[in-house]
Design an enzyme around this catalytic site. Sequence first.
Site: not given
Length: 543
Positions: A203, A265
């Site tokens: 993330d 990401e």
Amino acid sequence: MSPLLWWRDAVIYQVYPRSFADADGDGMGDLRGITSRLDHLVELGVDALWMSPFYPSPQHDAGYDVADYRDVDPRFGTLADFDKLMAAAKERGLRVIVDLVPNHTSSDHAWFQEALAAGPGSHARDRYHFRKGFGVDGELPPNGWQSVFGGPAWTRVADGEWYLHLFDTSQPDLNWDLPEVRAMFEDVLRFWLDRGVDGFRVDVAHGLIKETGLPDWTAAQVPITSPGAEHRTPPMWDQDGVHEVYRSWRRILDSYPGDRMMVGEAWVAPAERLARYVRPDEMNQAFNFNYLMAPWTAADQREAIESSLAGVEPVGAICTWVLSNHDVVRHASRLGFPPGHSTQGGIGVDDPQPDEALGLRRARAATLLMLSLPGSAYLYQGEELGLPEHTTLPDAVRQDPTWTRSGHEVRGRDGCRVPIPWEADAPSYGFGPGAGAWLPQPADWARFAADRERGVPGSTMSMYVEALRLRRANGLGRGTLTWTDAAWNEAPDAVDFRNGAVRVITNFGAAPIPLPPGEVLLASGDLAADGGLPPDTTAWLRA
């Protein structure tokens, strides 16, 4: 190519645990629910599942505020439930990827609670970004950085210092310049690798390292970061120091058997900058958000495909392709607007509404286009059902912190996170044994239920199953794209290319176009009466 490099052409299915399947009837999905629905993934023909966070968390940001990286939140189950899920997935030949959230912890994390108690100047505060403020009494934030969720990226604590949070106030950013932080996450990697996971989705992969000194920055946050605003890279994103972190992680992954992987990401542009994350000794993949956000026109789609492939070629990496996830409006709704219409902030009941039929037609065409491209593809739970965004979700039930932090101006991401329908005639459409769900489902979603689409010719689910079968049978994920330039020149509103033995044509125009001679393997919609390809339709042909 080594058969162990499974991720080079894998189709990976994202499971959002809150909204996939609820086994205990509390209205929130859980690990036992996921285990009970694994056969659906096998039927689809995917290679792996990626699970969004299931760790202990106060759930201020749906689990992306992690309080303990080495356990399971009781709302989702136990570590024993996780181990059973892993075993069940392996029995079915499915790989498992878990989410890792390294940019920030929850404010409930033991480290942050220790930092609050320890006070200014303490080692505990060094693990985060605590600073004195400006002004007569330090009443002004240390700089002008803004939160991705809206409002300032700084919150003041009782003793007068401020801490940095690029997202919600409950998500304090970690200080990755501190070796202790790096060591902790290396231990977290090993913890889950030892339990058998095949990889990690990282993330906010572009956010760990901040520019030294945290220099001021007043430009607005934008979805994809690139040099340009103020003529420099934003000091909180895409700093060169992140790459040493991922090189160290890659060494850990490579020390385990079975070709473990990482996917980042990283909302970074241009493609050449993104390619730095997938150099041979760093991540295996990075999400291709430039492709996800490309407008629905032939020129924009072709440019996104070309630039994506060209960007990773110098480093020998593969492209990833994605159309929907838990952070964006579902593509069955996003594509129901004219090209150029922004849905970045979500869609609410009093916003312009998409054309549902048009959106689904384009979504099916986009899916066949995406699944024909060389590389790895990501699917988001429910898209195989043609599931649209819940665009009329009542504002009173919204839980995304973006909604509150923006002063109720940005609807946020709840609309794509509504629990998915499994059985048309069951309570909560089979999501769980009870009628309730943590976000209410639309009253007309029975028509999208998996049991209404399974095995039905022409259904969106049947199209996905056949597309994934043909993709594997024809080796499209490991193929090479060659543009069919003659057809492109004759039909400027089409995208037309070959991938091995398959020719792929998508019609973006307003009128049908003729198809070349050859067997039609699959089409996203019915062909015209004369065999032509209608608007907003993709066909795969035997080249």
